[in-house]
Design an enzyme around this catalytic site. Sequence first.
Site, PDB file in Angstrom:
ATOM      1  N   CYS A   2       0.816  -1.206   0.000  1.00  0.00           N
ATOM      2  CA  CYS A   2       0.000   0.000   0.000  1.00  0.00           C
ATOM      3  C   CYS A   2       0.852   1.260   0.000  1.00  0.00           C
ATOM      4  O   CYS A   2       1.915   1.301   0.605  1.00  0.00           O
ATOM      5  CB  CYS A   2      -0.892   0.021   1.231  1.00  0.00           C
ATOM      6  SG  CYS A   2      -1.939  -1.427   1.358  1.00  0.00           S
ATOM      7  N   ARG A  27       5.729   0.379  -5.435  1.00  0.00           N
ATOM      8  CA  ARG A  27       5.550  -0.415  -4.218  1.00  0.00           C
ATOM      9  C   ARG A  27       4.709  -1.673  -4.473  1.00  0.00           C
ATOM     10  O   ARG A  27       4.690  -2.574  -3.636  1.00  0.00           O
ATOM     11  CB  ARG A  27       4.866   0.438  -3.142  1.00  0.00           C
ATOM     12  CG  ARG A  27       5.700   1.627  -2.732  1.00  0.00           C
ATOM     13  CD  ARG A  27       4.894   2.603  -1.913  1.00  0.00           C
ATOM     14  NE  ARG A  27       4.542   2.084  -0.610  1.00  0.00           N
ATOM     15  CZ  ARG A  27       5.329   2.138   0.450  1.00  0.00           C
ATOM     16  NH1 ARG A  27       6.516   2.682   0.368  1.00  0.00           N
ATOM     17  NH2 ARG A  27       4.933   1.651   1.599  1.00  0.00           N
ATOM     18  N   TRP A  83      -2.601  -3.059  -1.787  1.00  0.00           N
ATOM     19  CA  TRP A  83      -2.296  -4.440  -2.120  1.00  0.00           C
ATOM     20  C   TRP A  83      -3.063  -5.318  -1.139  1.00  0.00           C
ATOM     21  O   TRP A  83      -2.893  -5.230   0.077  1.00  0.00           O
ATOM     22  CB  TRP A  83      -0.802  -4.731  -2.049  1.00  0.00           C
ATOM     23  CG  TRP A  83      -0.574  -6.089  -2.616  1.00  0.00           C
ATOM     24  CD1 TRP A  83      -0.726  -6.460  -3.918  1.00  0.00           C
ATOM     25  CD2 TRP A  83      -0.229  -7.260  -1.912  1.00  0.00           C
ATOM     26  NE1 TRP A  83      -0.489  -7.795  -4.063  1.00  0.00           N
ATOM     27  CE2 TRP A  83      -0.175  -8.314  -2.842  1.00  0.00           C
ATOM     28  CE3 TRP A  83       0.050  -7.529  -0.581  1.00  0.00           C
ATOM     29  CZ2 TRP A  83       0.136  -9.612  -2.488  1.00  0.00           C
ATOM     30  CZ3 TRP A  83       0.368  -8.830  -0.224  1.00  0.00           C
ATOM     31  CH2 TRP A  83       0.415  -9.852  -1.178  1.00  0.00           C
ATOM     32  N   ASN A 107      -2.579   1.561   5.669  1.00  0.00           N
ATOM     33  CA  ASN A 107      -1.482   0.732   5.164  1.00  0.00           C
ATOM     34  C   ASN A 107      -1.025  -0.172   6.292  1.00  0.00           C
ATOM     35  O   ASN A 107      -0.632   0.328   7.342  1.00  0.00           O
ATOM     36  CB  ASN A 107      -0.327   1.650   4.710  1.00  0.00           C
ATOM     37  CG  ASN A 107       0.871   0.859   4.231  1.00  0.00           C
ATOM     38  OD1 ASN A 107       0.799  -0.350   4.034  1.00  0.00           O
ATOM     39  ND2 ASN A 107       1.982   1.544   4.041  1.00  0.00           N
ATOM     40  N   GLY A 108      -1.106  -1.465   6.116  1.00  0.00           N
ATOM     41  CA  GLY A 108      -0.662  -2.381   7.163  1.00  0.00           C
ATOM     42  C   GLY A 108      -1.760  -3.352   7.539  1.00  0.00           C
ATOM     43  O   GLY A 108      -2.702  -3.563   6.774  1.00  0.00           O
ATOM     44  N   GLU A 503      23.904 -18.130   2.085  1.00  0.00           N
ATOM     45  CA  GLU A 503      23.697 -16.855   1.405  1.00  0.00           C
ATOM     46  C   GLU A 503      24.397 -15.715   2.156  1.00  0.00           C
ATOM     47  O   GLU A 503      25.003 -14.841   1.543  1.00  0.00           O
ATOM     48  CB  GLU A 503      22.185 -16.595   1.277  1.00  0.00           C
ATOM     49  CG  GLU A 503      21.802 -15.278   0.645  1.00  0.00           C
ATOM     50  CD  GLU A 503      22.304 -15.105  -0.793  1.00  0.00           C
ATOM     51  OE1 GLU A 503      22.689 -16.104  -1.430  1.00  0.00           O
ATOM     52  OE2 GLU A 503      22.308 -13.946  -1.258  1.00  0.00           O
ATOM     53  N   LYS A 507      27.191 -13.291   0.530  1.00  0.00           N
ATOM     54  CA  LYS A 507      27.031 -11.827   0.444  1.00  0.00           C
ATOM     55  C   LYS A 507      28.259 -11.133   1.016  1.00  0.00           C
ATOM     56  O   LYS A 507      28.764 -10.177   0.447  1.00  0.00           O
ATOM     57  CB  LYS A 507      25.793 -11.347   1.227  1.00  0.00           C
ATOM     58  CG  LYS A 507      24.474 -11.602   0.581  1.00  0.00           C
ATOM     59  CD  LYS A 507      24.108 -10.634  -0.518  1.00  0.00           C
ATOM     60  CE  LYS A 507      24.377 -11.173  -1.871  1.00  0.00           C
ATOM     61  NZ  LYS A 507      23.607 -12.186  -2.462  1.00  0.00           N
ATOM     62  N   GLU A 510      31.141 -11.446  -1.339  1.00  0.00           N
ATOM     63  CA  GLU A 510      30.944 -10.694  -2.580  1.00  0.00           C
ATOM     64  C   GLU A 510      31.174  -9.201  -2.423  1.00  0.00           C
ATOM     65  O   GLU A 510      31.848  -8.593  -3.233  1.00  0.00           O
ATOM     66  CB  GLU A 510      29.483 -10.854  -3.054  1.00  0.00           C
ATOM     67  CG  GLU A 510      29.156 -12.151  -3.700  1.00  0.00           C
ATOM     68  CD  GLU A 510      27.716 -12.146  -4.177  1.00  0.00           C
ATOM     69  OE1 GLU A 510      26.805 -12.139  -3.317  1.00  0.00           O
ATOM     70  OE2 GLU A 510      27.490 -12.149  -5.394  1.00  0.00           O
ATOM     71  N   HIS A 526      32.908 -31.402  12.055  1.00  0.00           N
ATOM     72  CA  HIS A 526      33.552 -32.359  11.151  1.00  0.00           C
ATOM     73  C   HIS A 526      34.724 -31.721  10.406  1.00  0.00           C
ATOM     74  O   HIS A 526      35.056 -32.136   9.302  1.00  0.00           O
ATOM     75  CB  HIS A 526      32.521 -32.932  10.175  1.00  0.00           C
ATOM     76  CG  HIS A 526      31.425 -33.656  10.892  1.00  0.00           C
ATOM     77  ND1 HIS A 526      31.617 -34.861  11.525  1.00  0.00           N
ATOM     78  CD2 HIS A 526      30.139 -33.309  11.135  1.00  0.00           C
ATOM     79  CE1 HIS A 526      30.489 -35.236  12.116  1.00  0.00           C
ATOM     80  NE2 HIS A 526      29.578 -34.303  11.882  1.00  0.00           N
ATOM     81  N   LYS A 626      26.849  -9.251 -13.308  1.00  0.00           N
ATOM     82  CA  LYS A 626      25.443  -9.538 -13.005  1.00  0.00           C
ATOM     83  C   LYS A 626      24.955 -10.768 -13.774  1.00  0.00           C
ATOM     84  O   LYS A 626      24.190 -11.557 -13.260  1.00  0.00           O
ATOM     85  CB  LYS A 626      24.597  -8.311 -13.357  1.00  0.00           C
ATOM     86  CG  LYS A 626      23.185  -8.370 -12.855  1.00  0.00           C
ATOM     87  CD  LYS A 626      23.100  -8.144 -11.365  1.00  0.00           C
ATOM     88  CE  LYS A 626      21.695  -8.267 -10.824  1.00  0.00           C
ATOM     89  NZ  LYS A 626      21.711  -8.689  -9.411  1.00  0.00           N
TER      90      LYS A 626
HETATM   91  C1  F6R Z   1      25.032 -13.586  -5.817  1.00  0.00           C
HETATM   92  C2  F6R Z   1      24.553 -13.755  -7.173  1.00  0.00           C
HETATM   93  C3  F6R Z   1      25.044 -14.917  -7.943  1.00  0.00           C
HETATM   94  C4  F6R Z   1      23.982 -15.446  -8.897  1.00  0.00           C
HETATM   95  C5  F6R Z   1      24.584 -16.500  -9.819  1.00  0.00           C
HETATM   96  C6  F6R Z   1      23.551 -17.076 -10.724  1.00  0.00           C
HETATM   97  O1  F6R Z   1      24.649 -12.382  -5.267  1.00  0.00           O
HETATM   98  O2  F6R Z   1      23.798 -12.960  -7.673  1.00  0.00           O
HETATM   99  O3  F6R Z   1      25.515 -15.927  -7.112  1.00  0.00           O
HETATM  100  O4  F6R Z   1      22.926 -15.978  -8.176  1.00  0.00           O
HETATM  101  O5  F6R Z   1      25.596 -15.916 -10.577  1.00  0.00           O
HETATM  102  O6  F6R Z   1      22.963 -16.082 -11.477  1.00  0.00           O
HETATM  103  P1  F6R Z   1      21.489 -16.209 -12.003  1.00  0.00           P
HETATM  104  O7  F6R Z   1      20.617 -16.241 -10.811  1.00  0.00           O
HETATM  105  O8  F6R Z   1      21.292 -14.975 -12.830  1.00  0.00           O
HETATM  106  O9  F6R Z   1      21.423 -17.466 -12.784  1.00  0.00           O
END
Ligand code: F6R
Length: 631
Positions: A2, A27, A83, A107-108, A503, A507, A510, A526, A626
């Site tokens: 919302c 949003r 929404w 909203n909420g 994950e 992160k 990265e 282990h 990316k």
């Molecule tokens: C991490 C990240 C990568 C992607 C990987 C696969 O932040 O974005 O590990 O997940 O390169 O990419 P996709 O998802 O585009 O196949």
Amino acid sequence: MCGIVGYIGKRPAVEVLLKGLSRLEYRGYDSTGIALRLETENSEGSKIEIRKSEGKLENVQKLATSLPAQAKNSLCGIGHTRWATHGKPTTQNAHPHRTGHVVLVHNGIIENYQEIKEELLARGHKPASETDSELFGFLVLDEMAKGLGLREAVIVSFRGIIGVCSVVVMSERELGKIIGVRNGTPMVAALDPSGGAILASDAQPILEYTNDVFFMGDGDLVELSEGGAEFFDLTTGLPKKVESTHLDWSIDRIDRGGYPHYMLKEIYEQPTALVDTLNALLDRAKIESFPLAKHRGTELLMAAEELVFVACGSSWHAALLGKYWLEKYARISVSVELASEFRYRDPVLRPGALVIGVSQSGETADTLAVIRAMKKQGVPTLAVVNVRGSPIAREAEGVFFTAAGPEIGVASTKALLTQFLTLLTFAGALSAKRHHEHGKKGSTDPLTDALFKNTLVLPHALTAYLEATDGVAKQAQTIAKSLVDAKGFFFIGRGYSYPVALEGALKLKEIAYVHAEGYAAGELKHGPIAMIDSDMVVVVLAPKDAWRDKTVSNLEEVKARGARIVSIGAPSDSHLRSLSDFWIPLPELEDDALLPFAMTPAVQLLSYEIAVLKGTDIDKPRNLAKSVTVE
Ligand code: F6R
């Protein structure tokens, strides 16, 4: 999710509201509406004219062209993008809601809406919509009937509300005022330099008129009038001072919605990305739980006897988490494969297996190669992809699109959460199907129904979690300052927390270039436990779920060896907190299965804050791309 705009001043309100709502479209929403103050009564004998419609904002833009002149010239009004959570996305359920002379947008979530509804019915009121929002209008109406003014009536009505929600209210009895309350979901107010004042769910609709804004805190009430904006404390009702902030935003920063990095913006866009993804996945007109929209992808999924996920990196983490949900709810056999390994193996697939490529970019070379190879062998293939028209989307026999929108930060945040949601939805839909197949046609499955209900309100809960003053963002900032020089990190968890641990470590590597390992907590002993000393940090993901006690035992093992502990757990888990050097509480969610949606932003923010202190190129980390279109 919302969005709210309110305006009173010297400009035509309809233009301010519609323009403002268009800035809030990002949003995610499924209906829209506006309410405008009139100088004289309209043909229905009221002094506030409402136009609302299901669907996109353009529907209300069209309705606005046929408004009577006095509404077109109105200088005061409120607007909303909704929404749907309580009640379908229909015109009737769209905001603003009118209750007698009171008109409001909300909203909420009002969590105790059932009790409030029963009380209102007992008092003889008849709500016209299915929403929780409308009920608040009756509360205000009753308080004003007792003689209170609009502001006081809103304050008193709020005392009976449990939940995270912001409201903006007008009344035909006090036409020179708009009252707004922030209680968990964001609200920003500002003075219009040409007179009057404006409020909105974020600064974007306001920047058109001024760069000086008031970021309201939880429990702040604002009263807008032609004279400007006054602030009050919702608990005491007393006036309070809210400091104004000058937003000296470059065009570039406006593009980033005011955030210093796209990654941070995208972390905060996650609730919206979830809303948009649910809208894309589901046929919301249906009443059953997890009603997947009809297309080839749904047919393939529903016919599958076994699921084989192929993915890389974060998308592989999403698939791993999906396995936990799919096994638990849908009781279907699931395997999760690294695409780069799978493509060069000689895998054995049983008849009935469906190969699902999960990829945000839709371009990843290894995942694409698997989909192509499987297709060649006549194996059914499905893609879960964020980018339309991408090669994986084109190659696979069926496709589900996540709706994260463009993700500019190279390290994935919101695209990942939309993958989570898609796979959770698969689990819900297959679970519902399984239930029907077991001869309970027409009946509902309480487990799946509860999961669906909780999934619909998840974006709201996540917004409240991310936006809380002194909440997770602040905690991550403080912890980062103490740990920025640590030698290395382990992220550990069990069950749903294990993929999130992987994950979190990814992160941190990265974007902060800090060495980090994600481990299933039970695996530490282990081998990796040999690494633990006082220069090591262990981030322990231990929400109160079926795995919590086992994870806490693993925490004790690393603590005994000197590691500094960051725990992420239930707010009520004082034992876990007492064992930890640093502490990030999670929101109280109804369903443990949904906790990854909060744990993941927590580890994202921790990594982000460490990266900020390290001064790395957060949106474009070194060596990363990316779309990984090479092997
Ligand atoms: C991490 C990240 C990568 C992607 C990987 C696969 O932040 O974005 O590990 O997940 O390169 O990419 P996709 O998802 O585009 O196949």
